[in-house]
Design a protein around this motif. Sequence first.
Motif, mmCIF file in Angstrom:
data_model
loop_
_atom_site.group_PDB
_atom_site.id
_atom_site.type_symbol
_atom_site.label_atom_id
_atom_site.label_comp_id
_atom_site.label_asym_id
_atom_site.label_seq_id
_atom_site.Cartn_x
_atom_site.Cartn_y
_atom_site.Cartn_z
ATOM 1 N N LEU A 143 27.895 64.551 50.046
ATOM 2 C CA LEU A 143 28.814 63.440 50.261
ATOM 3 C C LEU A 143 28.049 62.167 50.599
ATOM 4 C CD1 LEU A 143 31.694 62.315 50.646
ATOM 5 C CD2 LEU A 143 31.569 63.092 53.031
ATOM 6 N N GLY A 144 27.070 62.282 51.517
ATOM 7 C CA GLY A 144 26.286 61.107 51.876
ATOM 8 C C GLY A 144 25.522 60.552 50.698
ATOM 9 N N GLY A 145 24.942 61.443 49.894
ATOM 10 C CA GLY A 145 24.201 60.996 48.722
ATOM 11 C C GLY A 145 25.083 60.309 47.700
ATOM 12 N N GLN A 146 26.291 60.836 47.520
ATOM 13 C CA GLN A 146 27.201 60.238 46.541
ATOM 14 C C GLN A 146 27.793 58.920 47.039
ATOM 15 O OE1 GLN A 146 27.632 61.239 43.368
ATOM 16 N NE2 GLN A 146 26.046 62.751 43.858
ATOM 17 N N LEU A 147 28.072 58.852 48.333
ATOM 18 C CA LEU A 147 28.667 57.618 48.876
ATOM 19 C C LEU A 147 27.721 56.425 48.754
ATOM 20 C CD1 LEU A 147 30.499 58.872 52.105
ATOM 21 C CD2 LEU A 147 31.538 58.129 49.958
ATOM 22 N N VAL A 148 26.410 56.685 48.870
ATOM 23 C CA VAL A 148 25.447 55.580 48.745
ATOM 24 C C VAL A 148 24.952 55.420 47.306
ATOM 25 C CG1 VAL A 148 24.690 55.859 51.135
ATOM 26 C CG2 VAL A 148 23.434 57.033 49.307
ATOM 27 N N GLY A 149 25.387 56.308 46.416
ATOM 28 C CA GLY A 149 24.936 56.271 45.031
ATOM 29 C C GLY A 149 25.735 55.296 44.175
ATOM 30 N N PRO A 150 25.341 55.168 42.924
ATOM 31 C CA PRO A 150 25.975 54.163 42.046
ATOM 32 C C PRO A 150 27.387 54.513 41.598
ATOM 33 C CG PRO A 150 24.379 55.484 40.821
ATOM 34 C CD PRO A 150 24.240 55.877 42.256
ATOM 35 N N LEU A 151 27.819 55.761 41.793
ATOM 36 C CA LEU A 151 29.136 56.157 41.315
ATOM 37 C C LEU A 151 30.259 55.670 42.231
ATOM 38 C CD1 LEU A 151 30.764 57.701 39.189
ATOM 39 C CD2 LEU A 151 30.454 59.788 40.566
ATOM 40 N N PHE A 152 30.069 55.815 43.544
ATOM 41 C CA PHE A 152 31.136 55.505 44.496
ATOM 42 C C PHE A 152 30.922 54.198 45.251
ATOM 43 C CE2 PHE A 152 31.518 60.109 44.030
ATOM 44 C CZ PHE A 152 32.891 60.244 43.832
ATOM 45 N N SER A 153 29.666 53.822 45.483
ATOM 46 C CA SER A 153 29.408 52.648 46.325
ATOM 47 C C SER A 153 30.062 51.363 45.796
ATOM 48 C CB SER A 153 27.900 52.451 46.512
ATOM 49 O OG SER A 153 27.244 52.297 45.280
ATOM 50 N N PRO A 154 30.102 51.091 44.469
ATOM 51 C CA PRO A 154 30.773 49.861 44.015
ATOM 52 C C PRO A 154 32.254 49.821 44.383
ATOM 53 C CG PRO A 154 29.364 50.735 42.282
ATOM 54 C CD PRO A 154 29.447 51.783 43.340
ATOM 55 N N HIS A 155 32.919 50.988 44.333
ATOM 56 C CA HIS A 155 34.344 51.038 44.661
ATOM 57 C C HIS A 155 34.567 50.808 46.150
ATOM 58 C CE1 HIS A 155 35.223 52.451 40.608
ATOM 59 N NE2 HIS A 155 34.291 53.388 40.752
ATOM 60 N N LEU A 156 33.666 51.354 46.988
ATOM 61 C CA LEU A 156 33.791 51.149 48.432
ATOM 62 C C LEU A 156 33.550 49.692 48.801
ATOM 63 C CD1 LEU A 156 31.923 54.338 49.759
ATOM 64 C CD2 LEU A 156 34.385 53.949 49.645
ATOM 65 N N LEU A 157 32.556 49.091 48.175
ATOM 66 C CA LEU A 157 32.267 47.686 48.454
ATOM 67 C C LEU A 157 33.397 46.779 47.981
ATOM 68 C CD1 LEU A 157 28.458 47.592 47.538
ATOM 69 C CD2 LEU A 157 29.467 47.378 49.816
ATOM 70 N N LEU A 159 36.427 47.229 48.325
ATOM 71 C CA LEU A 159 37.520 47.208 49.297
ATOM 72 C C LEU A 159 37.419 46.021 50.244
ATOM 73 C CD1 LEU A 159 37.676 51.020 50.210
ATOM 74 C CD2 LEU A 159 39.200 49.750 48.683
ATOM 75 N N GLY A 160 36.215 45.442 50.334
ATOM 76 C CA GLY A 160 36.034 44.272 51.189
ATOM 77 C C GLY A 160 36.213 44.546 52.666
ATOM 78 N N LEU A 161 35.741 45.685 53.148
ATOM 79 C CA LEU A 161 35.874 46.038 54.558
ATOM 80 C C LEU A 161 35.081 45.063 55.423
ATOM 81 C CD1 LEU A 161 35.437 49.914 54.237
ATOM 82 C CD2 LEU A 161 37.573 48.633 54.473
ATOM 83 N N PRO A 162 35.635 44.643 56.561
ATOM 84 C CA PRO A 162 34.928 43.681 57.428
ATOM 85 C C PRO A 162 33.637 44.263 57.975
ATOM 86 C CG PRO A 162 36.862 44.596 58.534
ATOM 87 C CD PRO A 162 36.950 45.023 57.108
ATOM 88 N N GLY A 163 32.578 43.479 57.945
ATOM 89 C CA GLY A 163 31.289 43.912 58.476
ATOM 90 C C GLY A 163 30.498 44.801 57.548
ATOM 91 N N VAL A 164 30.996 45.016 56.319
ATOM 92 C CA VAL A 164 30.322 45.894 55.359
ATOM 93 C C VAL A 164 29.655 45.035 54.288
ATOM 94 C CG1 VAL A 164 30.651 47.654 53.602
ATOM 95 C CG2 VAL A 164 31.877 47.827 55.763
ATOM 96 N N ASP A 165 28.321 45.136 54.215
ATOM 97 C CA ASP A 165 27.568 44.288 53.281
ATOM 98 C C ASP A 165 26.807 45.075 52.226
ATOM 99 O OD1 ASP A 165 28.325 41.938 54.687
ATOM 100 O OD2 ASP A 165 26.767 42.337 56.180
ATOM 101 N N ASN A 166 26.681 46.404 52.397
ATOM 102 C CA ASN A 166 25.921 47.189 51.428
ATOM 103 C C ASN A 166 26.518 48.584 51.322
ATOM 104 O OD1 ASN A 166 24.689 48.822 53.613
ATOM 105 N ND2 ASN A 166 23.548 46.933 54.069
ATOM 106 N N ALA A 167 25.964 49.382 50.396
ATOM 107 C CA ALA A 167 26.507 50.714 50.125
ATOM 108 C C ALA A 167 26.408 51.635 51.329
ATOM 109 C CB ALA A 167 25.775 51.327 48.931
ATOM 110 N N ALA A 168 25.298 51.561 52.078
ATOM 111 C CA ALA A 168 25.119 52.433 53.241
ATOM 112 C C ALA A 168 26.176 52.146 54.301
ATOM 113 C CB ALA A 168 23.713 52.261 53.811
#
Length: 430
Positions: A143-157, A159-168
């Motif tokens: 899960l951690g590897g996929q969340l920071v990977g190219p498949l899911f990280s663009p979708h998470l970013l 969302l525009g969550l406050p204080g979130v600037d990168n995939a990690a």
Amino acid sequence: MKRGFYTIMSAQFFSSLADNALFVAAVELLRTGGAPEWQRAALVPMFALFYVILAPFVGAFADAFPKGRVMFVSNAIKVIGCLMMMQGHHPLLAYAVVGLGAAAYSPAKYGILTELLPSSQLVKANGWIEGLTITSIILGVLLGGQLVGPLFSPHLLALGLPGVDNAAEASIAVLVLIYALAAWFNMCIPHTGVVMRPLRQDPNKSLMNNTLALLPDFWTCSQRLWSDKLGQISLSTTTLFWGVSGNLRYIVLAWSAAALGYSTTQASSLVGVVAIGTAVGAVAASSYMKLETATRVIPLGIAMGVLVICMNFIDSIWIAVPFLILLGGLGGFLVVPMNALLQHRGHNLMGAGRSIAVQNFNEQACILLLGAFYSLSTKLGLSAFGAITLFGLAVASIMWCIGRWHVYNCRHYPREVARLRKIARQDDSH
């Protein structure tokens, strides 16, 4: 198993799932931030830091309150550590705070098993808990590897969550929700009916003096466990196993990058492969091993050390996968009966929470020392291959010494060893 056992399993699964995904996210956060290699390796000892510092206190705390409540508070501390990472605090500092929550969580997590279940079910319960924990490790690192990977990280970013600037940081935001789910299960854990052991408070002394008064109690508990003829063997075995396994989690990441050229996302899958083998070994041990015969698994520790060294000769993923499954399987079959035996002896000698705190102190001190050594060696230029060789030699040689120690006890204290094994066969011993 009693119904409350399955609630404990659920709480443990989601908390461990988030812990292991967070480790991968923290590694990626340091990597993308340009941190040197030694800082990424230092995540392991930083997580263990508060296990060692707070060991004299967290066991007494776990015994003084319902353990479900203790686990809830511990998960809340982990959430604070996640929020610190998202707010720009140094990942090593924030990860240490998460380790603080884990240090408080562990005595309650394992201690509640001895309160809820009879001795005859401890190995089986440990097998399922460890098997489920390993499953959460598998899924967590994936899960951690996929969340920071190219498949899911663009979708998470997106969302525009406050204080979130990168995939990690985006992945850490998701993990906060998983910790919250674990906390909800914590609140559903039933009271076991075991009488709480309140913290000793002298009204004529300050809070600091009352807290420091726990140190002699912890020292006494440590002496009892290290003096017990079965407790000392199981404690030394689990201390070595977790000390090496805790650091191998990062070493496998470094090894897969050096030997196979893997990225963080790809390498995290190999950590999961080791965990698959450990889960199989843990479940097998829960089915075939008994508490009174737990010491028979010591030779597996020697074999495990030899196999660790063999990692240096693998450069193909087709060989690496079955090899890592075998390595994990030996570890799972080794640690489950030894862990159950240690819990059993500790509960009989001093109480569940205190015994787990002593266990955590020794195991996490080993993780801390080995992790500090590996981080320093990395900073000085030691390769992942050199670290694997040292770790393998340490495991094989020390497990051989532990085996000789047990043989010595059986020869010189046969009546005492036989008495302790008889107690292990009795469900009413605690």
